[in-house]
Design a protein around this motif. Structure first.
Motif, short mmCIF file in Angstrom:
data_model
loop_
_atom_site.label_atom_id
_atom_site.label_comp_id
_atom_site.label_asym_id
_atom_site.label_seq_id
_atom_site.Cartn_x
_atom_site.Cartn_y
_atom_site.Cartn_z
N SER A 1 85.75 -116.51 -1.56
CA SER A 1 85.64 -117.64 -0.63
C SER A 1 84.91 -117.25 0.66
CB SER A 1 87.03 -118.18 -0.31
OG SER A 1 87.84 -117.17 0.25
N TYR A 2 84.17 -116.15 0.62
CA TYR A 2 83.46 -115.66 1.80
C TYR A 2 81.96 -115.58 1.53
CZ TYR A 2 88.17 -114.18 2.98
OH TYR A 2 89.50 -114.17 3.24
N ILE A 3 81.20 -115.48 2.60
CA ILE A 3 79.76 -115.25 2.48
C ILE A 3 79.46 -113.94 3.18
CG2 ILE A 3 77.44 -116.06 3.06
CD1 ILE A 3 78.55 -118.92 3.01
N ALA A 4 78.93 -112.98 2.42
CA ALA A 4 78.59 -111.66 2.97
C ALA A 4 77.15 -111.71 3.49
CB ALA A 4 78.73 -110.60 1.89
N ASP A 5 76.92 -111.08 4.64
CA ASP A 5 75.58 -111.07 5.23
C ASP A 5 74.57 -110.39 4.30
OD1 ASP A 5 76.41 -112.41 7.51
OD2 ASP A 5 76.60 -110.59 8.72
N PHE A 6 74.87 -109.16 3.89
CA PHE A 6 73.99 -108.40 3.00
C PHE A 6 74.86 -107.67 1.98
CE2 PHE A 6 72.02 -108.59 7.17
CZ PHE A 6 70.78 -109.13 6.86
N VAL A 7 74.40 -107.65 0.72
CA VAL A 7 75.16 -107.00 -0.34
C VAL A 7 74.25 -106.16 -1.20
CG1 VAL A 7 76.63 -107.36 -2.36
CG2 VAL A 7 76.78 -108.93 -0.45
N CYS A 8 74.69 -104.94 -1.48
CA CYS A 8 74.06 -104.11 -2.48
C CYS A 8 75.07 -103.99 -3.61
CB CYS A 8 73.71 -102.73 -1.92
SG CYS A 8 72.99 -101.62 -3.16
N MET A 9 74.85 -104.72 -4.70
CA MET A 9 75.78 -104.75 -5.82
C MET A 9 75.89 -103.38 -6.47
SD MET A 9 77.15 -107.67 -5.95
CE MET A 9 76.97 -109.42 -5.76
N MET B 1 87.57 -127.04 -7.73
CA MET B 1 87.09 -125.68 -7.54
C MET B 1 85.57 -125.65 -7.50
SD MET B 1 88.28 -122.69 -7.13
CE MET B 1 88.17 -120.99 -7.49
N SER B 2 84.93 -126.32 -8.42
CA SER B 2 83.47 -126.34 -8.49
C SER B 2 82.86 -126.91 -7.21
CB SER B 2 83.02 -127.16 -9.70
OG SER B 2 81.63 -127.28 -9.70
N LYS B 3 83.54 -127.90 -6.63
CA LYS B 3 83.04 -128.50 -5.40
C LYS B 3 83.04 -127.48 -4.25
CE LYS B 3 83.39 -132.76 -2.85
NZ LYS B 3 83.97 -134.09 -2.85
N ASN B 4 84.07 -126.64 -4.19
CA ASN B 4 84.14 -125.59 -3.16
C ASN B 4 83.04 -124.56 -3.35
OD1 ASN B 4 86.28 -126.66 -1.74
ND2 ASN B 4 87.81 -125.52 -2.91
N ILE B 5 82.77 -124.17 -4.60
CA ILE B 5 81.71 -123.20 -4.90
C ILE B 5 80.36 -123.78 -4.49
CG2 ILE B 5 80.50 -122.01 -6.76
CD1 ILE B 5 83.25 -121.77 -8.16
N ASP B 6 80.11 -125.02 -4.84
CA ASP B 6 78.85 -125.67 -4.48
C ASP B 6 78.69 -125.75 -2.97
OD1 ASP B 6 78.23 -126.00 -7.16
OD2 ASP B 6 78.87 -128.10 -7.23
N ARG B 7 79.79 -126.06 -2.28
CA ARG B 7 79.75 -126.15 -0.82
C ARG B 7 79.45 -124.79 -0.20
NH1 ARG B 7 83.19 -125.67 3.40
NH2 ARG B 7 84.93 -125.02 2.11
N LEU B 8 80.07 -123.74 -0.73
CA LEU B 8 79.84 -122.38 -0.23
C LEU B 8 78.40 -121.94 -0.48
CD1 LEU B 8 81.60 -120.22 1.16
CD2 LEU B 8 81.97 -119.22 -1.09
N ARG B 9 77.88 -122.24 -1.66
CA ARG B 9 76.49 -121.91 -1.98
C ARG B 9 75.52 -122.63 -1.05
NH1 ARG B 9 77.03 -122.27 -8.47
NH2 ARG B 9 77.83 -120.16 -8.79
N GLY B 10 75.80 -123.88 -0.75
CA GLY B 10 74.96 -124.65 0.16
C GLY B 10 74.98 -124.07 1.57
N PHE B 11 76.17 -123.68 2.00
CA PHE B 11 76.31 -123.07 3.31
C PHE B 11 75.54 -121.74 3.37
CE2 PHE B 11 79.15 -120.95 6.60
CZ PHE B 11 78.57 -121.63 7.66
N ALA B 12 75.63 -120.93 2.30
CA ALA B 12 74.90 -119.66 2.24
C ALA B 12 73.39 -119.92 2.30
CB ALA B 12 75.26 -118.90 0.98
N ARG B 13 72.93 -120.93 1.59
CA ARG B 13 71.50 -121.28 1.61
C ARG B 13 71.06 -121.66 3.02
NH1 ARG B 13 71.56 -125.03 -2.32
NH2 ARG B 13 72.34 -124.55 -2.81
N ASP B 14 71.88 -122.46 3.70
CA ASP B 14 71.57 -122.84 5.09
C ASP B 14 71.51 -121.61 5.99
OD1 ASP B 14 71.54 -125.48 4.30
OD2 ASP B 14 73.55 -125.93 5.08
N MET B 15 72.41 -120.66 5.77
CA MET B 15 72.42 -119.45 6.59
C MET B 15 71.18 -118.59 6.33
SD MET B 15 76.48 -118.58 6.36
CE MET B 15 76.43 -117.10 7.35
N ARG B 16 70.69 -118.58 5.08
CA ARG B 16 69.46 -117.84 4.77
C ARG B 16 68.27 -118.47 5.47
NH1 ARG B 16 71.97 -117.35 -0.32
NH2 ARG B 16 70.90 -119.16 -1.15
N ARG B 17 68.30 -119.77 5.63
CA ARG B 17 67.19 -120.49 6.27
C ARG B 17 67.17 -120.32 7.78
NH1 ARG B 17 68.29 -125.79 2.79
NH2 ARG B 17 67.15 -125.21 0.91
N ALA B 18 68.32 -119.97 8.38
CA ALA B 18 68.42 -119.87 9.83
C ALA B 18 69.10 -118.57 10.24
CB ALA B 18 69.17 -121.07 10.39
#
Length: 122
Positions: A48-56, A1-18
């Motif tokens: 398991s998703y990455i939201a473009d923009f979020v207002c909590m 589970m932790s590996k999936n979370i880390d992978r998702l966070r990395g993907f989100a970081r890449d999306m923020r950069r580009a």
């Protein structure tokens, strides 16, 4: 589970950069509480998703879509799951943001301030 979370966070970081041009433009209007002092974050992992923009604070997710999202069954499933987490999902076409950023921001603000609003035009 932790590996999936880390992978998702990395993907989100890449999306923020580009970011796409539309994401970059909207982020310029939302960042640093520029929209009525609402705090938005971008490319946020939720479940398991990455939201473009979020207002909590408003439990509002703003998604920007290109033509590949037209009539997407995957987006319907995704939105339903995000709604199960307590969020409302507001979708805009990239062209909407590029053509009329002010109207896009006014709509986001209206949805953030009025939880009874639902998107029914897409």
């Amino acid at each position: 589970m932790s590996k999936n979370i880390d992978r998702l966070r990395g993907f989100a970081r890449d999306m923020r950069r580009a970011p796409t041009e539309a994401e970059q433009r909207l982020w310029g209007a939302l960042r640093n509480r520029r929209l009525d002092k609402l705090k938005f974050r971008r490319q946020v992992p939720i479940g398991s998703y990455i939201a473009d923009f979020v207002c909590m604070e408003a439990k509002l997710i703003v998604e920007l879509d290109g033509s590949q999202h037209a009539e997407s069954a995957r987006d319907v499933t995704r939105d339903s799951k995000l709604e199960e987490y307590g969020f409302r999902v507001l979708r805009f076409w990239n062209d909407d943001v590029m053509r009329d950023l002010d109207s896009t921001c006014a709509t986001i603000l209206a949805f953030a301030r009025d939880v009874s609003l639902r998107q029914d035009w897409r």
